[in-house]
Motif scaffolding. Structure first.
Motif, PDB file in Angstrom:
ATOM      1  N   TRP B   9      -6.090  18.440  25.468  1.00 63.77           N
ATOM      2  CA  TRP B   9      -5.476  17.295  26.146  1.00 63.77           C
ATOM      3  C   TRP B   9      -4.085  17.724  26.585  1.00 63.77           C
ATOM      4  O   TRP B   9      -3.131  17.656  25.838  1.00 63.77           O
ATOM      5  N   ARG B  10      -3.993  18.237  27.827  1.00 65.74           N
ATOM      6  CA  ARG B  10      -2.704  18.743  28.316  1.00 65.74           C
ATOM      7  C   ARG B  10      -1.894  17.629  28.947  1.00 65.74           C
ATOM      8  O   ARG B  10      -2.432  16.591  29.321  1.00 65.74           O
ATOM      9  N   TYR B  11      -0.615  17.931  29.132  1.00 68.27           N
ATOM     10  CA  TYR B  11       0.363  16.889  29.444  1.00 68.27           C
ATOM     11  C   TYR B  11       0.013  15.883  30.552  1.00 68.27           C
ATOM     12  O   TYR B  11      -0.093  14.708  30.263  1.00 68.27           O
ATOM     13  N   PRO B  12      -0.207  16.299  31.803  1.00 71.82           N
ATOM     14  CA  PRO B  12      -0.284  15.216  32.809  1.00 71.82           C
ATOM     15  C   PRO B  12      -1.581  14.410  32.754  1.00 71.82           C
ATOM     16  O   PRO B  12      -1.637  13.313  33.290  1.00 71.82           O
ATOM     17  N   ALA B  13      -2.609  14.922  32.110  1.00 72.51           N
ATOM     18  CA  ALA B  13      -3.910  14.246  32.097  1.00 72.51           C
ATOM     19  C   ALA B  13      -3.831  12.924  31.329  1.00 72.51           C
ATOM     20  O   ALA B  13      -3.150  12.823  30.317  1.00 72.51           O
ATOM     21  N   LEU B  14      -4.544  11.929  31.883  1.00 74.92           N
ATOM     22  CA  LEU B  14      -4.552  10.624  31.216  1.00 74.92           C
ATOM     23  C   LEU B  14      -5.496  10.610  30.028  1.00 74.92           C
ATOM     24  O   LEU B  14      -5.282   9.896  29.057  1.00 74.92           O
ATOM     25  N   SER B  17      -9.230  16.566  28.346  1.00 74.04           N
ATOM     26  CA  SER B  17     -10.086  17.283  29.292  1.00 74.04           C
ATOM     27  C   SER B  17     -11.342  17.799  28.597  1.00 74.04           C
ATOM     28  O   SER B  17     -12.390  17.943  29.203  1.00 74.04           O
TER      29      SER B  17
END
Lengths: 211, 237
Positions: B9-14, B17
């Motif tokens: 779950w990387r930063y910009p993703a809501l 992933s």
């Protein structure tokens, strides 16, 4: 044989202040009235007779019912019934269970017999078939009648009435009052009514004692 | 909630992933013992607290004997800092040669649950209309019968609240569990807190959810149960 309810030299006080003192005899079937403004110790008198006097009060004198002294008898064994301002049907029990709560058991009576007796009692106050109902779903008049019937089924030997009609509207008041006094006369037991309403006292038809 | 099922779950993703339920399956295999311990401790401590509270309040209601003074001691565990209080209890237990056990932890929880259970019930006792009892007595019921057939049913809502509040508190206690159990009695709360230092976000998410689920359930039951029990008795609500 039944000498009624007798109060001998009863004196009630809070600390050093005396609330009331009286001696009287209430004959079986008679409804005696005690009248007085609030704070004169009317309710204290009923509490004393019923066996619930608080520790704040000191009481002297003798209570006897049918010639037996009651002073040392616990409340549940005095066989003195109470009727309050509110019908106070136990809200967690059905109408039938309310009536069964105080129903005196007779020897050899089956469960079915008891249920029949409860149903007959309901029919006697024109509420046949109301046994399974929730007390909260009934009108004020119906609740009052059930409350009175619950008291009668416990077969009291004396009845104490604590302003039992003051929360009822005018029309109901006459009806419930007549039903109550008629039942007391029919059961031929002494009753003590506490009220501040002269009409209640006159309808009771017994001695009137003003405090 | 989301962190518990996401592995990447990387930063910009809501949303994460990469999704995985692996944390849940592994947690499920490990949570049985902590769940069992936590439930047993909560049930034991709340039952004891309920019995003692009712005993004290009933004694006070029936006679002029005031238990109010004793009651102030009940609040001691809430006033004294937990670490100090619990360490004291642990030292006492050791002196008395009581080994760390589930019962000992439950006894510690009891001290913390008691004031809340007592307070909840005390409110119910204070507001209780004594005419119900007078009426029942004149209808021939003894004090004991009155207690079971009038007092307890009429106090049922407060009883449910007290029990659920007590369970929720016991389930969330950390220090008493850890210190009195000497770390050998894992519960949902101790496990969840231990895993916080693991740095694995999805593990933390899974356990945090597990840890808070039971207390939440307790509070929900406190609201719903009285309505279910008394759905046919409007006068009780």
């Amino acid at each position: 044989m039944n000498t009624g309810l007798e109060l001998q030299d009863v004196s009630l006080s809070v600390g050093s202040r005396q609330l009331l003192s009286l001696s009287c005899t209430i004959a079986p079937g008679e409804v005696m009235t005690v009248m007085g403004a609030s704070g004169t110790g009317k309710s204290t008198l009923l509490a004393f007779i019923a066996g619930f006097l608080g520790d704040a009060f000191t009481a002297e004198g003798k209570i006897s019912l049918e010639g037996k002294a009651l002073n040392q008898v616990p409340a549940e064994q005095r066989r003195i019934g109470l009727l309050f301002q509110d019908a106070l049907l136990f809200p967690h029990l059905s109408v039938a269970d309310n009536l069964k709560f105080g129903l005196v058991r007779t020897a050899g009576e089956s469960r079915k017999d008891r249920e029949d007796r409860v149903e007959q009692a309901l029919e006697a106050i024109s509420l046949g078939g109301f046994g399974e109902r929730d007390p909260a779903s009934l009108s004020g008049g119906q609740q009052s009648r059930i409350s009175l019937m619950r008291l009668l089924l416990s077969e009291p030997q004396a009845i104490l009435l604590d302003e039992p009609f003051s929360n009822l509207d005018m029309q109901l008041r006459g009806e419930i009052r007549a039903l109550t006094f008629d039942s007391i006369r029919a059961a031929n037991i002494p009753a003590l009514l506490v009220t501040h309403d002269l009409a209640d006292a006159q309808a009771a038809g017994g001695k009137i004692l003003a405090l | 909630m989301l962190t518990s099922v996401g592995t990447e779950w990387r930063y910009p993703a809501l949303v994460p992933s990469v999704w995985s339920t692996q944390q849940w399956t592994s947690a499920l295999s490990e949570w049985r013992a902590p769940l069992f311990n936590a439930t047993m401790i909560a049930l034991l401590s709340v039952t004891a607290a309920l019995a003692l509270s009712l005993f004290m309040l009933e004694a006070q209601a029936r006679s002029s004997v005031s238990t109010a003074r004793i009651a102030t001691f009940l609040y001691l565990p809430l006033l004294v800092p937990q670490v100090v209080f619990i360490s004291g209890i642990a030292v006492l237990a050791e002196r008395a040669l009581l080994p760390p056990s589930l019962t000992l932890v439950a006894a510690g929880h009891f001290l913390f649950v008691l004031p809340y259970v007592y307070l909840t019930l005390q409110g119910g006792y204070a507001r209780f209309d004594t005419r119900w009892l007078m009426l029942a007595r004149t209808l021939g019921a003894s004090n004991t019968v009155c207690f079971w057939r009038i007092r307890l049913p009429l106090l049922s809502t407060q009883l449910v609240t007290a029990v659920m509040l007590g369970l929720a508190i016991s389930l969330s206690l950390y220090l008493p569990t850890q210190i009195l159990g000497a770390g050998r009695i894992p519960t949902l709360t101790t496990e969840a807190i231990a895993l916080v230092s693991s740095g694995n976000r999805s593990t933390i998410g899974t356990w945090a959810l597990l840890q808070s689920a039971l207390p939440t359930l307790c509070f929900m039951l406190a609201l719903v149960l009285p309505r279910l029990i008394w759905s046919r008795r409007k006068g009780m609500l």
